[in-house]
Design an enzyme around this catalytic site. Structure first.
Site, PDB file in Angstrom:
ATOM      1  N   ASN A  55       0.843  -1.198   0.000  1.00 44.54           N
ATOM      2  CA  ASN A  55       0.000   0.000   0.000  1.00 44.54           C
ATOM      3  C   ASN A  55       0.881   1.253   0.000  1.00 44.54           C
ATOM      4  OD1 ASN A  55       0.588  -0.904   2.660  1.00 44.54           O
ATOM      5  ND2 ASN A  55      -1.045   0.341   3.527  1.00 44.54           N
ATOM      6  N   GLU A  57       0.384   5.241   0.596  1.00 41.24           N
ATOM      7  CA  GLU A  57      -0.544   6.292   1.026  1.00 41.24           C
ATOM      8  C   GLU A  57      -0.059   7.661   0.548  1.00 41.24           C
ATOM      9  OE1 GLU A  57      -1.159   5.662   5.249  1.00 41.24           O
ATOM     10  OE2 GLU A  57      -2.311   3.839   4.829  1.00 41.24           O
ATOM     11  N   CYS A  66      -3.970   0.745  -2.852  1.00 39.40           N
ATOM     12  CA  CYS A  66      -3.924  -0.512  -2.104  1.00 39.40           C
ATOM     13  C   CYS A  66      -2.854  -1.433  -2.683  1.00 39.40           C
ATOM     14  CB  CYS A  66      -5.261  -1.234  -2.194  1.00 39.40           C
ATOM     15  SG  CYS A  66      -6.620  -0.414  -1.373  1.00 39.40           S
ATOM     16  N   GLU A  68      -2.988  -4.531  -3.427  1.00 41.88           N
ATOM     17  CA  GLU A  68      -3.468  -5.443  -4.475  1.00 41.88           C
ATOM     18  C   GLU A  68      -3.417  -4.777  -5.847  1.00 41.88           C
ATOM     19  OE1 GLU A  68      -4.867  -4.639  -1.594  1.00 41.88           O
ATOM     20  OE2 GLU A  68      -6.253  -6.186  -0.881  1.00 41.88           O
ATOM     21  N   CYS A  99     -10.447  -4.717  -0.477  1.00 49.28           N
ATOM     22  CA  CYS A  99     -11.557  -3.759  -0.533  1.00 49.28           C
ATOM     23  C   CYS A  99     -12.339  -3.927  -1.842  1.00 49.28           C
ATOM     24  CB  CYS A  99     -11.025  -2.336  -0.388  1.00 49.28           C
ATOM     25  SG  CYS A  99     -10.263  -1.691  -1.887  1.00 49.28           S
ATOM     26  N   CYS A 102     -10.534  -2.948  -5.077  1.00 50.84           N
ATOM     27  CA  CYS A 102      -9.550  -3.939  -5.526  1.00 50.84           C
ATOM     28  C   CYS A 102     -10.233  -5.165  -6.115  1.00 50.84           C
ATOM     29  CB  CYS A 102      -8.625  -4.333  -4.376  1.00 50.84           C
ATOM     30  SG  CYS A 102      -7.470  -3.007  -3.966  1.00 50.84           S
TER      31      CYS A 102
HETATM   32  N1  THU Z   1      -5.491  -1.310   2.039  1.00 59.90           N
HETATM   33  C1  THU Z   1      -4.925  -2.152   1.135  1.00 59.90           C
HETATM   34  O1  THU Z   1      -3.735  -2.056   0.814  1.00 59.90           O
HETATM   35  N2  THU Z   1      -5.719  -3.102   0.587  1.00 59.90           N
HETATM   36  C2  THU Z   1      -7.049  -3.265   0.850  1.00 59.90           C
HETATM   37  O2  THU Z   1      -7.697  -4.082   0.208  1.00 59.90           O
HETATM   38  C3  THU Z   1      -7.681  -2.472   1.886  1.00 59.90           C
HETATM   39  C4  THU Z   1      -6.876  -1.368   2.430  1.00 59.90           C
HETATM   40  C5  THU Z   1      -4.651  -0.266   2.627  1.00 59.90           C
HETATM   41  C6  THU Z   1      -5.024   1.122   2.215  1.00 59.90           C
HETATM   42  C7  THU Z   1      -4.541   1.944   3.402  1.00 59.90           C
HETATM   43  O3  THU Z   1      -3.181   2.259   3.193  1.00 59.90           O
HETATM   44  C8  THU Z   1      -4.640   1.001   4.584  1.00 59.90           C
HETATM   45  O4  THU Z   1      -4.765  -0.307   4.038  1.00 59.90           O
HETATM   46  C9  THU Z   1      -5.816   1.276   5.509  1.00 59.90           C
HETATM   47  O5  THU Z   1      -6.991   1.358   4.806  1.00 59.90           O
END
Ligand code: THU
Length: 143
Positions: A55, A57, A66, A68, A99, A102
């Site tokens: 991930n 940010e 994300c 994925e 999520c 994704c």
């Molecule tokens: N996140 C992912 O990398 N994948 C997901 O499917 C859900 C959320 C990350 C995004 C963010 O950096 C952190 O998790 C919290 O939401």
């Protein structure tokens, strides 16, 4: 609807463990100063190549990528679009399920993708993407 998409074979336990190890290593590279959650993904293509992602940010929170989608975009940008298995690992105790965005992104390429998800504690979760995103909207709906 694309619910009759090809299903790659069920991966062996050993293959899943190997892929989870790659996903946990990818999670270490997360750029997540805001949520502090580290997520890693490892995507295995039909030709055996593995693409990892973490991930990423941003101070403008909505721009967050994300793990994925990072892994999938790395594969596509390398010319690889046939995906078989994705392992998802996170720094949280429980498995962090992919999520909705994704799920939709991965459905574009591989509705039959096998997903294995593991957190720091407890059992891992395994399912096909088509079970997590039934009756999906996909490329066939635009034909
Ligand atoms: N996140 C992912 O990398 N994948 C997901 O499917 C859900 C959320 C990350 C995004 C963010 O950096 C952190 O998790 C919290 O939401």
């Amino acid at each position: 609807m694309s619910d009759s998409a090809p299903r790659p074979p069920q991966p062996s336990n050993e293959a899943l463990q190997d892929l989870l190890r790659v996903a946990f290593a990818a999670a270490e590279l997360a750029y997540s100063p805001y949520s502090k959650v580290q997520v890693g993904a490892a995507l295995m293509a039909a030709d055996g190549q593995v693409f990892s992602g973490c991930n990423v940010e941003n101070a403008s929170f909505g721009l967050t990528l994300c793990a994925e989608r990072v892994a999938a975009a790395k594969a596509v940008s390398a010319g690889v679009t046939r995906f078989e298995v994705m392992a998802i690992a996170s720094s949280l105790d429980a498995p962090m399920m992919p999520c909705g965005a994704c799920r939709q992104f991965l459905n574009e390429f591989a509705p039959g993708l096998y997903l294995v998800v593991q957190g720091k504690q407890g059992p891992r979760f395994g399912a096909r993407l088509s079970e997590l995103l039934p009756h999906a909207f996909g490329p066939a709906d635009l034909r």
